[in-house]
Design a protein around this motif. Structure first.
Motif, PDB file in Angstrom:
ATOM      1  N   ASP A  79      -0.081  -1.414 -13.617  1.00  0.00           N
ATOM      2  CA  ASP A  79      -0.663  -0.540 -14.636  1.00  0.00           C
ATOM      3  C   ASP A  79      -2.178  -0.439 -14.476  1.00  0.00           C
ATOM      4  OD1 ASP A  79       1.897  -0.199 -15.647  1.00  0.00           O
ATOM      5  OD2 ASP A  79       1.603  -1.601 -17.317  1.00  0.00           O
ATOM      6  N   PHE A  80      -2.838  -1.553 -14.173  1.00  0.00           N
ATOM      7  CA  PHE A  80      -4.288  -1.564 -13.965  1.00  0.00           C
ATOM      8  C   PHE A  80      -4.667  -0.676 -12.784  1.00  0.00           C
ATOM      9  CE2 PHE A  80      -8.019  -3.337 -11.812  1.00  0.00           C
ATOM     10  CZ  PHE A  80      -8.952  -3.296 -12.823  1.00  0.00           C
ATOM     11  N   PHE A  81      -3.949  -0.823 -11.666  1.00  0.00           N
ATOM     12  CA  PHE A  81      -4.250  -0.015 -10.476  1.00  0.00           C
ATOM     13  C   PHE A  81      -4.048   1.470 -10.762  1.00  0.00           C
ATOM     14  CE2 PHE A  81      -3.114  -3.608  -7.243  1.00  0.00           C
ATOM     15  CZ  PHE A  81      -4.334  -4.220  -7.481  1.00  0.00           C
ATOM     16  N   VAL A  82      -2.941   1.820 -11.420  1.00  0.00           N
ATOM     17  CA  VAL A  82      -2.659   3.227 -11.724  1.00  0.00           C
ATOM     18  C   VAL A  82      -3.728   3.804 -12.654  1.00  0.00           C
ATOM     19  CG1 VAL A  82      -1.033   4.788 -12.880  1.00  0.00           C
ATOM     20  CG2 VAL A  82      -0.194   3.089 -11.243  1.00  0.00           C
ATOM     21  N   PHE A 109       6.666  -1.889  -5.387  1.00  0.00           N
ATOM     22  CA  PHE A 109       5.426  -2.663  -5.468  1.00  0.00           C
ATOM     23  C   PHE A 109       5.671  -4.004  -6.153  1.00  0.00           C
ATOM     24  CE2 PHE A 109       1.604  -3.972  -7.693  1.00  0.00           C
ATOM     25  CZ  PHE A 109       0.620  -3.853  -6.733  1.00  0.00           C
ATOM     26  N   VAL A 110       6.299  -3.980  -7.304  1.00  0.00           N
ATOM     27  CA  VAL A 110       6.548  -5.192  -8.082  1.00  0.00           C
ATOM     28  C   VAL A 110       7.437  -6.163  -7.309  1.00  0.00           C
ATOM     29  CG1 VAL A 110       7.672  -6.055 -10.183  1.00  0.00           C
ATOM     30  CG2 VAL A 110       6.082  -4.119 -10.309  1.00  0.00           C
ATOM     31  N   ALA A 111       8.374  -5.649  -6.537  1.00  0.00           N
ATOM     32  CA  ALA A 111       9.285  -6.509  -5.760  1.00  0.00           C
ATOM     33  C   ALA A 111       8.546  -7.323  -4.698  1.00  0.00           C
ATOM     34  CB  ALA A 111      10.373  -5.661  -5.105  1.00  0.00           C
ATOM     35  N   LEU A 112       7.354  -6.904  -4.305  1.00  0.00           N
ATOM     36  CA  LEU A 112       6.571  -7.603  -3.290  1.00  0.00           C
ATOM     37  C   LEU A 112       5.678  -8.686  -3.876  1.00  0.00           C
ATOM     38  CD1 LEU A 112       5.487  -4.454  -1.260  1.00  0.00           C
ATOM     39  CD2 LEU A 112       7.348  -6.040  -0.716  1.00  0.00           C
ATOM     40  N   CYS A 113       5.689  -8.815  -5.205  1.00  0.00           N
ATOM     41  CA  CYS A 113       4.770  -9.707  -5.896  1.00  0.00           C
ATOM     42  C   CYS A 113       5.439 -10.998  -6.357  1.00  0.00           C
ATOM     43  CB  CYS A 113       4.193  -9.007  -7.130  1.00  0.00           C
ATOM     44  SG  CYS A 113       3.291  -7.503  -6.745  1.00  0.00           S
ATOM     45  N   ARG A 158       3.543   5.810  -5.470  1.00  0.00           N
ATOM     46  CA  ARG A 158       3.732   5.518  -6.894  1.00  0.00           C
ATOM     47  C   ARG A 158       5.145   4.981  -7.169  1.00  0.00           C
ATOM     48  NH1 ARG A 158      -0.940   6.014  -6.063  1.00  0.00           N
ATOM     49  NH2 ARG A 158      -2.468   7.033  -7.396  1.00  0.00           N
ATOM     50  N   ASP A 159       5.572   4.072  -6.296  1.00  0.00           N
ATOM     51  CA  ASP A 159       6.879   3.425  -6.413  1.00  0.00           C
ATOM     52  C   ASP A 159       6.678   2.040  -7.024  1.00  0.00           C
ATOM     53  OD1 ASP A 159       9.354   2.202  -6.110  1.00  0.00           O
ATOM     54  OD2 ASP A 159       9.648   2.943  -4.058  1.00  0.00           O
ATOM     55  N   LYS A 160       6.682   1.997  -8.343  1.00  0.00           N
ATOM     56  CA  LYS A 160       6.411   0.752  -9.061  1.00  0.00           C
ATOM     57  C   LYS A 160       7.422  -0.336  -8.729  1.00  0.00           C
ATOM     58  CE  LYS A 160       5.606  -1.183 -13.648  1.00  0.00           C
ATOM     59  NZ  LYS A 160       5.459  -0.894 -15.083  1.00  0.00           N
ATOM     60  N   ALA A 161       8.695   0.007  -8.672  1.00  0.00           N
ATOM     61  CA  ALA A 161       9.730  -0.998  -8.400  1.00  0.00           C
ATOM     62  C   ALA A 161       9.510  -1.661  -7.039  1.00  0.00           C
ATOM     63  CB  ALA A 161      11.116  -0.372  -8.477  1.00  0.00           C
ATOM     64  N   MET A 163       0.838  -1.202   0.000  1.00  0.00           N
ATOM     65  CA  MET A 163       0.000   0.000   0.000  1.00  0.00           C
ATOM     66  C   MET A 163       0.873   1.253   0.000  1.00  0.00           C
ATOM     67  SD  MET A 163      -3.169   1.297   0.298  1.00  0.00           S
ATOM     68  CE  MET A 163      -4.230   0.194   1.191  1.00  0.00           C
ATOM     69  N   ASP A 164       1.898   1.268   0.814  1.00  0.00           N
ATOM     70  CA  ASP A 164       2.808   2.421   0.852  1.00  0.00           C
ATOM     71  C   ASP A 164       3.455   2.637  -0.511  1.00  0.00           C
ATOM     72  OD1 ASP A 164       2.234   2.805   3.535  1.00  0.00           O
ATOM     73  OD2 ASP A 164       4.096   1.869   4.255  1.00  0.00           O
ATOM     74  N   ALA A 165       3.913   1.554  -1.143  1.00  0.00           N
ATOM     75  CA  ALA A 165       4.547   1.666  -2.457  1.00  0.00           C
ATOM     76  C   ALA A 165       3.560   2.243  -3.472  1.00  0.00           C
ATOM     77  CB  ALA A 165       5.077   0.310  -2.917  1.00  0.00           C
ATOM     78  N   PHE A 166       2.315   1.755  -3.441  1.00  0.00           N
ATOM     79  CA  PHE A 166       1.330   2.279  -4.390  1.00  0.00           C
ATOM     80  C   PHE A 166       1.029   3.744  -4.102  1.00  0.00           C
ATOM     81  CE2 PHE A 166      -2.811   3.257  -6.093  1.00  0.00           C
ATOM     82  CZ  PHE A 166      -2.612   2.914  -7.419  1.00  0.00           C
ATOM     83  N   ASN A 167       0.803   4.100  -2.849  1.00  0.00           N
ATOM     84  CA  ASN A 167       0.493   5.492  -2.504  1.00  0.00           C
ATOM     85  C   ASN A 167       1.617   6.434  -2.901  1.00  0.00           C
ATOM     86  OD1 ASN A 167      -2.112   5.112  -1.501  1.00  0.00           O
ATOM     87  ND2 ASN A 167      -1.392   4.709   0.575  1.00  0.00           N
TER      88      ASN A 167
END
Length: 133
Positions: free
Chosen positions: A54-57, A24-28, A19-22, A13-17
């Motif tokens: 991309d969908f979330f953004v 966010f993706v690292a957690l997946c 807008r830190d894509k890298a 959530m913090d990464a998305f808020n």
């Protein structure tokens, strides 16, 4: 509840808020999947962390910038967390205010998010998670 999974959800959530894509993706998980609510017009599952990002953004582009938060993070047993995502939103063009509240069932594998499954209804989320409310 797995504290590691809770922290993973919070970091996501913090990464998305931010807008830190890298981050966010690292957690997946490499096979990450997002299943939007069935009521949404675009409700086909999305495969892959980059496509999910991309969908979330894209989904939030129509709204004035703001942050999402967690209302509840609930242990659903095994490898699952049921969470209530909240945000007060205002349309960029219309100015209309909307109270966003959706339930998401997170599934984890190897300390990464494998799946997001979204629901408008709390009971449906718990049923999908196979957990009592």
């Amino acid at each position: 509840m797995s504290q590691e999974n809770v922290e993973l959800v919070r970091r996501g959530m913090d990464a998305f808020n931010q807008r830190d894509k890298a981050a966010f993706v690292a957690l997946c998980d490499p096979q990450a999947e997002n299943v939007p609510p069935r009521e949404w017009p675009e409700n086909a599952p999305i495969q892959g962390a980059g496509a999910i990002w991309d969908f979330f953004v894209e989904a939030v582009e129509a709204w004035v910038e703001g942050s999402y938060e967690w209302g509840e993070l609930i242990d659903a047993g095994r490898d699952k967390i049921v969470a209530n995502q909240l945000r007060e939103m205002r349309g960029k063009t219309s100015g209309a205010s909307v109270a966003w509240s959706f339930w998401v069932v997170f599934t984890f594998r190897d300390e990464k998010v494998l799946r997001w499954e979204w629901f408008a209804d709390r009971a449906e989320a718990f049923e999908a998670a196979g957990a009592p409310e």
